[in-house]
Write a protein that holds these residues in place. Structure first.
Motif, short mmCIF file in Angstrom:
data_model
loop_
_atom_site.label_atom_id
_atom_site.label_comp_id
_atom_site.label_asym_id
_atom_site.label_seq_id
_atom_site.Cartn_x
_atom_site.Cartn_y
_atom_site.Cartn_z
N VAL A 24 0.73 5.46 0.55
CA VAL A 24 0.46 6.32 1.05
C VAL A 24 0.76 8.52 -0.07
O VAL A 24 1.97 8.07 0.37
CB VAL A 24 0.65 7.22 2.71
CG1 VAL A 24 -0.69 8.26 3.32
CG2 VAL A 24 -0.29 6.16 3.73
N ARG A 49 -4.01 10.11 0.23
CA ARG A 49 -5.15 8.85 0.74
C ARG A 49 -4.25 8.03 0.71
O ARG A 49 -2.85 7.45 0.16
CB ARG A 49 -5.56 9.48 -0.90
CG ARG A 49 -6.07 10.13 -1.08
CD ARG A 49 -7.19 10.28 -2.04
NE ARG A 49 -8.41 9.36 -1.91
CZ ARG A 49 -9.64 9.75 -1.54
NH1 ARG A 49 -9.86 11.18 -1.11
NH2 ARG A 49 -10.32 8.85 -1.42
N ARG A 50 -5.05 6.61 0.93
CA ARG A 50 -4.52 5.16 1.10
C ARG A 50 -5.10 4.22 0.13
O ARG A 50 -5.93 4.34 -0.46
CB ARG A 50 -4.32 4.15 2.61
CG ARG A 50 -3.80 4.60 3.57
CD ARG A 50 -4.35 4.47 5.15
NE ARG A 50 -3.56 3.07 4.39
CZ ARG A 50 -5.05 1.92 4.73
NH1 ARG A 50 -6.54 2.21 4.29
NH2 ARG A 50 -4.98 0.84 4.88
N VAL A 78 0.75 -0.89 -0.49
CA VAL A 78 -0.04 0.51 0.19
C VAL A 78 0.86 1.44 0.01
O VAL A 78 2.04 0.94 0.47
CB VAL A 78 -0.76 -0.17 1.13
CG1 VAL A 78 -1.29 1.08 1.39
CG2 VAL A 78 -1.35 -1.14 1.29
N THR A 125 4.49 1.70 1.93
CA THR A 125 4.60 1.22 3.32
C THR A 125 4.90 -0.25 3.34
O THR A 125 5.43 -0.59 2.59
CB THR A 125 3.66 1.11 4.29
OG1 THR A 125 2.64 0.43 2.89
CG2 THR A 125 2.76 3.00 3.58
#
Length: 338
Positions: free
Chosen positions: A157, A179-180, A155, A218
């Motif tokens: 960010v 936003r993710r 993911v 991440t």
């Protein structure tokens, strides 16, 4: 013996480009019979390369793990591909010009004489023309971060940047919170880098301009998802809301088109912006080197144009219409038109 050696190098090159090769495909690529291809594989095995046999309907041959390929195992076509890639890549990524040039020199020095001659025979001079709508080159750090997240399915960010690379402050009209997203595909189209991602904030697929993102990697993994309609190219090209920004031109105009936004987005030139109005209409804003140029691009969509701005664009459309009408009348008088 010389031909056998050349095929052995070609085999190593093939194994370096793909993990598993069916015997029939290897023989086709080498231009020999399957029996000869087997002999060449045995030649490599005698030289110490651990080529393993994979049995079954989807089987074939592959180079075993733990044995690196010798450096610079290129054939003639690969050498030309490297030369072209290194000389054209700097147009889409910042800071690659000097590095690409040094890499090309290094490759030339390390290659056999015949391949070195192939590389030196292809020196490109890129000229910009007015029909190119390329975006500025992208930051390699951003590209690496996004590409790594796509590869490892981690993911991201992301923060959205302005066209000039600045980040809006909270309270600014164009500020968007971080936003993710799940980054699935990194795409190059029309000289621009795009990221196809699933937005975890609103559970929706989106297309992002990579140069408009500030990514924060991440280690959170995600699972692959099926793309809408299963067509990556069509999804990217027909997405009007993909973060495109207006390019700087001498003349910039806008018009309302009687076409859906996804149709116009697919064919609009780079550096233009498509705005969805309703299911049958959209607004296209674009620039060119003259008002006639803007009008001419709009005319290529072969649909009704309304709400043209500024007045100079409307005037250019009228001038072009008169010229075309005069040309058509002249041809009709000559009997060329019915």
């Amino acid at each position: 013996m010389a031909s056998t050696s050349r095929r052995a190098l070609r085999l190593l090159s093939l194994f370096g480009s793909r993990q598993l090769w069916p015997l029939r495909e290897l023989a086709t690529r080498l231009g020999v019979s399957e029996r000869t291809a087997r002999r060449d594989i045995e030649t490599l095995r005698r030289l110490g390369y651990p080529i393993t046999t994979v049995h079954g309907p989807d089987g074939g041959y592959r180079l075993g793990a733990g044995h690196p390929l010798p450096p610079l195992v290129f054939d003639h076509d690969q050498a030309l591909a490297v030369a072209v890639a290194l000389q054209t890549a700097p147009s889409t990524v910042f800071g690659l010009g000097d590095d690409a040039a040094r890499t090309l020199v290094t490759l030339e020095q390390a290659m056999p004489a015949a391949l070195r001659a192939s590389l030196k025979s292809l020196r490109l001079t890129r000229l910009h023309n007015y029909w190119e709508f390329l975006a500025p080159p992208i930051d390699p750090t951003t590209l690496t971060a996004v590409g790594s997240a796509v590869r490892h399915r981690h993911v991201l960010v992301t923060e959205t940047l302005r066209a000039d690379g600045s980040r809006p402050e909270a309270g600014d009209d164009d500020f968007l919170p971080a936003r993710r997203i799940e980054p699935h595909h990194l795409v190059v189209w029309a000289g621009r880098w795009y990221l196809v991602a699933y937005d975890l904030e609103d559970d929706q697929w989106r297309v992002h301009r990579v140069d408009r993102l500030r990514p924060r990697p991440t280690t959170h993994p995600f699972s692959a998802r099926e793309l809408p309609h299963g067509d990556l190219a069509r999804f990217v090209m027909s997405s009007h809301d993909r973060g495109d920004t207006l390019a700087a031109w001498q003349c910039t105009g806008t018009a309302r088109l009687n076409l859906p936004a996804d149709v116009v987005a697919r064919w609009a030139p780079g550096g233009s912006v498509v705005e969805h109005l309703d299911t049958e209409h959209c607004r296209l804003t674009l620039g060119a080197w003259s008002w006639a140029g803007v009008a001419g691009i709009l005319a290529t969509f072969d649909t009704e144009l309304t709400d043209l701005h500024p007045p100079q664009l409307a005037q250019a459309c009228r001038r072009i219409a008169r010229r075309l009408a005069t040309s058509a009348d002249t041809e009709r008088e000559r009997g060329h038109l019915s």
